[in-house]
Design a protein around this motif. Structure first.
Motif, PDB file in Angstrom:
ATOM      1  N   ASN A 171     -25.958  -2.637 -34.707  1.00  0.00           N
ATOM      2  CA  ASN A 171     -25.507  -3.255 -33.463  1.00  0.00           C
ATOM      3  C   ASN A 171     -26.296  -2.738 -32.264  1.00  0.00           C
ATOM      4  N   VAL A 172     -27.600  -2.903 -32.300  1.00  0.00           N
ATOM      5  CA  VAL A 172     -28.411  -2.470 -31.166  1.00  0.00           C
ATOM      6  C   VAL A 172     -28.488  -3.610 -30.152  1.00  0.00           C
ATOM      7  N   PRO A 173     -28.491  -3.291 -28.852  1.00  0.00           N
ATOM      8  CA  PRO A 173     -28.505  -4.355 -27.835  1.00  0.00           C
ATOM      9  C   PRO A 173     -29.857  -5.046 -27.773  1.00  0.00           C
ATOM     10  N   ASP A 174     -29.861  -6.246 -27.218  1.00  0.00           N
ATOM     11  CA  ASP A 174     -31.089  -7.029 -27.146  1.00  0.00           C
ATOM     12  C   ASP A 174     -31.740  -6.964 -25.774  1.00  0.00           C
ATOM     13  N   VAL A 175     -31.262  -6.072 -24.931  1.00  0.00           N
ATOM     14  CA  VAL A 175     -31.912  -5.844 -23.638  1.00  0.00           C
ATOM     15  C   VAL A 175     -31.985  -4.349 -23.406  1.00  0.00           C
ATOM     16  N   ALA A 286     -18.760   4.198 -39.621  1.00  0.00           N
ATOM     17  CA  ALA A 286     -19.078   3.292 -38.515  1.00  0.00           C
ATOM     18  C   ALA A 286     -20.291   3.772 -37.721  1.00  0.00           C
ATOM     19  N   LEU A 287     -20.993   2.798 -37.129  1.00  0.00           N
ATOM     20  CA  LEU A 287     -22.023   3.047 -36.109  1.00  0.00           C
ATOM     21  C   LEU A 287     -21.639   2.182 -34.907  1.00  0.00           C
ATOM     22  N   PRO A 288     -20.826   2.705 -33.983  1.00  0.00           N
ATOM     23  CA  PRO A 288     -20.259   1.860 -32.922  1.00  0.00           C
ATOM     24  C   PRO A 288     -21.327   1.251 -32.009  1.00  0.00           C
ATOM     25  N   ASN A 289     -21.055   0.026 -31.556  1.00  0.00           N
ATOM     26  CA  ASN A 289     -21.949  -0.653 -30.610  1.00  0.00           C
ATOM     27  C   ASN A 289     -22.253   0.219 -29.409  1.00  0.00           C
ATOM     28  N   LYS A 290     -21.211   0.871 -28.884  1.00  0.00           N
ATOM     29  CA  LYS A 290     -21.376   1.574 -27.612  1.00  0.00           C
ATOM     30  C   LYS A 290     -22.450   2.664 -27.703  1.00  0.00           C
ATOM     31  N   VAL A 291     -22.611   3.264 -28.880  1.00  0.00           N
ATOM     32  CA  VAL A 291     -23.618   4.327 -28.997  1.00  0.00           C
ATOM     33  C   VAL A 291     -25.013   3.755 -28.765  1.00  0.00           C
ATOM     34  N   PHE A 292     -25.296   2.600 -29.356  1.00  0.00           N
ATOM     35  CA  PHE A 292     -26.596   1.975 -29.150  1.00  0.00           C
ATOM     36  C   PHE A 292     -26.758   1.506 -27.696  1.00  0.00           C
ATOM     37  N   GLU A 293     -25.655   1.091 -27.070  1.00  0.00           N
ATOM     38  CA  GLU A 293     -25.745   0.662 -25.670  1.00  0.00           C
ATOM     39  C   GLU A 293     -26.007   1.853 -24.751  1.00  0.00           C
ATOM     40  N   TYR A 294     -25.398   3.005 -25.033  1.00  0.00           N
ATOM     41  CA  TYR A 294     -25.723   4.217 -24.271  1.00  0.00           C
ATOM     42  C   TYR A 294     -27.217   4.547 -24.406  1.00  0.00           C
ATOM     43  N   ILE A 295     -27.722   4.464 -25.646  1.00  0.00           N
ATOM     44  CA  ILE A 295     -29.130   4.788 -25.881  1.00  0.00           C
ATOM     45  C   ILE A 295     -30.031   3.837 -25.097  1.00  0.00           C
ATOM     46  N   ALA A 296     -29.718   2.538 -25.154  1.00  0.00           N
ATOM     47  CA  ALA A 296     -30.540   1.552 -24.447  1.00  0.00           C
ATOM     48  C   ALA A 296     -30.524   1.793 -22.942  1.00  0.00           C
ATOM     49  N   ALA A 297     -29.407   2.319 -22.429  1.00  0.00           N
ATOM     50  CA  ALA A 297     -29.296   2.600 -20.996  1.00  0.00           C
ATOM     51  C   ALA A 297     -29.859   3.961 -20.630  1.00  0.00           C
ATOM     52  N   GLY A 298     -30.337   4.719 -21.627  1.00  0.00           N
ATOM     53  CA  GLY A 298     -30.909   6.037 -21.355  1.00  0.00           C
ATOM     54  C   GLY A 298     -29.878   7.098 -21.064  1.00  0.00           C
ATOM     55  N   VAL A 299     -28.655   6.954 -21.611  1.00  0.00           N
ATOM     56  CA  VAL A 299     -27.556   7.878 -21.342  1.00  0.00           C
ATOM     57  C   VAL A 299     -27.318   8.752 -22.577  1.00  0.00           C
ATOM     58  N   TRP A 359     -33.402  -4.357 -30.534  1.00  0.00           N
ATOM     59  CA  TRP A 359     -33.076  -5.606 -31.222  1.00  0.00           C
ATOM     60  C   TRP A 359     -34.329  -6.318 -31.691  1.00  0.00           C
ATOM     61  N   ALA A 360     -35.431  -6.142 -30.990  1.00  0.00           N
ATOM     62  CA  ALA A 360     -36.679  -6.768 -31.423  1.00  0.00           C
ATOM     63  C   ALA A 360     -37.039  -6.342 -32.843  1.00  0.00           C
ATOM     64  N   ARG A 361     -36.774  -5.080 -33.165  1.00  0.00           N
ATOM     65  CA  ARG A 361     -37.032  -4.601 -34.537  1.00  0.00           C
ATOM     66  C   ARG A 361     -35.895  -4.991 -35.476  1.00  0.00           C
ATOM     67  N   GLU A 362     -34.668  -4.827 -34.986  1.00  0.00           N
ATOM     68  CA  GLU A 362     -33.505  -5.019 -35.864  1.00  0.00           C
ATOM     69  C   GLU A 362     -33.372  -6.468 -36.309  1.00  0.00           C
ATOM     70  N   GLN A 363     -33.705  -7.412 -35.430  1.00  0.00           N
ATOM     71  CA  GLN A 363     -33.524  -8.814 -35.782  1.00  0.00           C
ATOM     72  C   GLN A 363     -34.429  -9.244 -36.930  1.00  0.00           C
ATOM     73  N   GLU A 364     -35.508  -8.488 -37.173  1.00  0.00           N
ATOM     74  CA  GLU A 364     -36.382  -8.820 -38.294  1.00  0.00           C
ATOM     75  C   GLU A 364     -35.630  -8.735 -39.616  1.00  0.00           C
TER      76      GLU A 364
END
Length: 779
Positions: A171-175, A286-299, A359-364
């Motif tokens: 569940n990695v974000p796409d932005v 689980a690998l919660p969505n929020k963890v990937f969103e924190y990473i994408a936001a640099g937090v 998401w660019a990698r994950e969507q593959e």
């Protein structure tokens, strides 16, 4: 293809469904999402290249079970109206309507498991049973299965005996996260105060209560709960708890924001938390969505000490872990996170993680699944003539093939210790064949002996021994032919594109697969089979067969540079590719569990002759402080012989004979030792040139090695400084070298060299070489 996605809630706040629909639409598929529209959501919209339509024309006020029936009918009706090629069912709630709808229109069915449905603590026991039965009944009929983490993928295989491992689409974000503009902080009026963010629904078992209590021990910090209530009234419960601890001015609540704005809000935080409690198997995997969103936001993050999320955070070095049930430990982690949030290395780790976990990698992975729905999946069969329970090399080969998109099956054999015909080992599917006894061993109604008949004359002892040996050879031949027949029939039925044959005793099957069905044939020589230890077959026959195998094979692999040199010269072929038996991960500080008691020397491998085990036991009388532990599968009843030797020498209380341990437990067991033994004897050319697994296993566990002074072993140990070598068969030299290695200063120096070596000699390099060889065959 036309794809119809089914979702049992509104798509507005389901980022995963929106990402997948957008990716498939961008790849040229016609995508429609059928969902349960919330209040204020238009009946039908088109956005980001896909359509969204409601399953129900209007909201219903019915009893729960009646509502479920109406919902079921609504989804099936919507699919029949769209008539797609693929029905994509999101979560277990959509399995029944997904299956019914797909069968009604002749579509393929994809199951997308956002969580481990059988590991969720449902309030209704009857519903929990229904979900378990439903998932088991439907999942095997799906054309593809997706899920969100490796742990859930492996568990689904184990639970349901799946033919292929589910594809993992995380569940990695796409932005990426834009810099925060300060809107959230201005709205809260907190200025530059440290901000802790809990993103997502507030609900039971998510560590929310403990997080509120922990804030009392994090002075000056503010806490924001950003998201709607998962459990009705739970926000009020948390607000009351905050007031009880005098924290109402520092704890804030805000409803969900549009997904397009989420990362901008997230980027204003100093640390993000995800504190799922260890209350169910779903949370553990689980690998919660929020963890990937924190990473994408640099937090940077603070997460629970649950296996999957902990592995992610520690692998990338992007945060801290805490006991989600302990407010004091959560407070400790938050203080450390806030103190360390400005470290350059942490910021760099977050940037690297955000680039890789994109998401660019994950969507593959998602697109590969859909590419495969239009054609027969590429299959690979890995053959090995042992039970595979402890064969780490074979399991690693299978995982490399899976990473390349193959549907992989390992074909092995049963043994007296392992009788299961099907198994899943570290996520790898294994099917074991059971070669039968020869026909003359089976009872076919033979007449009972006449008790009046005279006893037959017994032949001389030498003739009896010769007869027993001949019978043994004939039986081995019959069982071998039965193995070849069964395995060849299975391979011809499966028609794999690639057959990886581990050692001589599987290679005839690879030859048959290449000749009869055009499979690519990989011959993997783990040793010099015509010159191996205790070889019973005629050497000339083995040489002739292996010459044929190396000429027919599309790729030849081996485990030692010495073997590669001999095979190239012997068969006049290009040098085989050397793929060394390096474990997949080096030891960490958590693996080191050495006791402070009696020193321990350990041997890890097959308990058989010519491995220097007799010499190791014979050295013990000269080392009264040393224990010896032998861990591994037994061959030819050798363990009892070693026990008698230890008793004869009076050291039986210091010799431990262990059964083999599971593949995942090996590193922990090895890490308890002070010295690892690789005292291979030069009984054959294969042993003289061996580069055994155990060298790399000891090194990966940070354990010094005592090896025999044989070319490959000596070169490895001396070049890396990870131990000493002794003259083969020289008990006094073995004892002297052990004594030297047990000196604290020398042992610490060699242990440090082992850790350095493990950091440079990794499976990643071997994996890339092996993957490149497989890819060349596919080109």
């Amino acid at each position: 293809m036309k794809v119809c996605m089914l979702l049992h809630k509104s798509v507005v706040h389901d980022a995963r469904v929106r990402r997948e629909a957008k990716a498939l639409a961008a790849a040229g598929h016609d995508v429609v999402v059928v969902h349960l529209a919330g209040a204020g959501v238009p009946k039908a919209v088109t956005e980001e290249g896909y359509r969204v339509v409601p399953a129900l024309g209007r909201r219903t006020r019915l009893p729960l079970h009646a509502h479920r029936l109406v919902m079921f009918a609504g989804f099936v009706r919507a699919v029949r109206r769209e008539r797609p090629d693929v029905v994509h069912a999101h979560d277990a709630a959509m399995l029944a309507p997904g299956l019914a709808a797909a069968r009604s229109v002749g579509a393929r069915l994809v199951y997308d498991s956002h969580e481990l449905a059988t590991g969720v603590p449902y309030r209704e026991r009857l519903w929990a049973l229904f979900v378990r039965v439903l998932e088991r009944a439907v999942i095997r009929r799906c054309d593809a299965v997706l899920t969100v983490s490796d742990g859930i993928a492996d568990r689904l295989m184990e639970l349901h005996g799946l033919g292929a491992r589910p594809a993992v689409v995380r569940n990695v974000p796409d932005v990426t996260g834009p810099p925060g503009e300060g809107r959230l902080r201005r709205m809260l009026g907190i200025g530059d105060a440290p901000l802790v963010l809990h993103q997502g629904a507030t609900a039971r078992h998510r560590g929310c209560r403990q997080l509120v209590r922990a804030m009392a021990s994090v002075p000056g910090a503010q806490l924001m709960f950003l998201g709607d209530e998962g459990d009705p009234g739970y926000g009020a419960v948390l607000a009351g708890l905050a007031a009880e601890h005098g924290l109402e001015e520092r704890i804030h609540f805000m409803g969900s924001v549009p997904l397009e704005e989420l990362l901008a809000e997230t980027a204003e935080a100093d640390v993000g938390v995800s504190l799922l409690e260890d209350v169910c198997e779903n949370h553990r995997l689980a690998l919660p969505n929020k963890v990937f969103e924190y990473i994408a936001a640099g937090v940077p993050v603070v997460v629970s000490r649950l296996p999957e999320v902990r592995r992610l955070v520690e692998e990338w070095g992007i945060g801290w872990t805490a006991n989600a049930s302990d407010p004091a430990d959560i407070a400790r982690a938050l203080r450390e996170a806030l103190d360390g949030r400005g470290e350059p290395r942490l910021a760099e780790s977050l940037r690297e993680a955000a680039l890789e976990l994109s998401w660019a990698r994950e969507q593959e992975r998602l697109l590969r699944v859909y590419d495969g729905l239009g054609r027969r999946p590429r299959r690979a069969t890995v053959l090995v003539r042992n039970p595979c329970s402890h064969d780490a090399r074979v399991l690693r080969e299978a995982r490399v093939l899976e990473r390349l998109g193959y549907d992989v099956r390992v074909v092995a054999v049963t043994s007296t210790a392992e009788q299961r015909r099907t198994d899943v080992i570290d996520g790898v599917r294994v099917r074991r064949l059971s070669p039968g006894s020869p026909p003359w061993r089976r009872s076919r109604g033979a007449a009972a002996p006449d008790p009046r008949a005279a006893a037959p004359r017994q032949p001389p002892a030498r003739q009896q021994d010769n007869g027993v040996r001949r019978a043994g050879r004939l039986r081995r031949l019959a069982v071998t032919l039965d193995w070849y027949a069964r395995a060849t029939a299975l391979v011809l039925r499966e028609r794999p594109e690639l057959v990886h044959c581990n050692d001589y005793n599987t290679a005839w099957i690879g030859v048959a697969a290449k000749v009869l069905i055009g499979s690519r044939f990989v011959y993997d020589a783990h040793e010099l089979w015509p010159d191996r230890n205790l070889r019973p077959e005629p050497r000339a026959w083995l040489l002739a067969c292996e010459w044929l195998f190396t000429r027919v094979a599309d790729r030849v692999l081996t485990t030692s540079p010495g073997y590669a040199e001999v095979m190239a010269r012997r068969y006049r072929i290009p040098p085989p590719l050397v793929v060394r038996n390096i474990p997949e991960a080096p030891a960490t500080a958590a693996d080191a569990r050495r006791s402070n008691g009696t020193p321990l020397a350990l041997y890890f491998g097959a308990v058989t002759r010519n491995r220097g085990l007799e010499q190791a036991i014979a050295a013990l009388p000269e080392l009264p402080e040393l224990r010896l532990r032998l861990v591994g599968p037994e061959a030819w009843g050798f363990r009892a012989e070693l026990a008698r030797l230890a008793e004869r020498l009076g050291v039986e209380e210091r010799v431990e004979l262990w059964e083999p341990v599971a593949v995942g437990e090996g590193r922990r067991v090895i890490s308890e030792a002070d010295v690892g033994l690789a005292l291979i004897q030069p009984s054959c050319l294969s042993y003289e040139l061996t580069l055994p697994n155990k060298l790399f296993e000891y090194t990966a566990a940070g354990v010094p090695v005592l090896g025999s002074r044989l070319p490959m072993i000596d070169d490895f140990i001396s070049r890396h400084g990870v131990g000493l070598t002794a003259a083969p068969g020289d008990v006094k030299d073995v004892a002297a070298k052990l004594r030297a290695m047990l000196e604290p200063e020398a042992n610490a120096r060699m242990r440090e060299a082992s850790r350095r070596t493990a950091a440079t000699l990794t499976w990643a390099g071997e994996r890339e070489r092996l993957a490149a060889a497989y890819e060349e065959l596919r080109a």
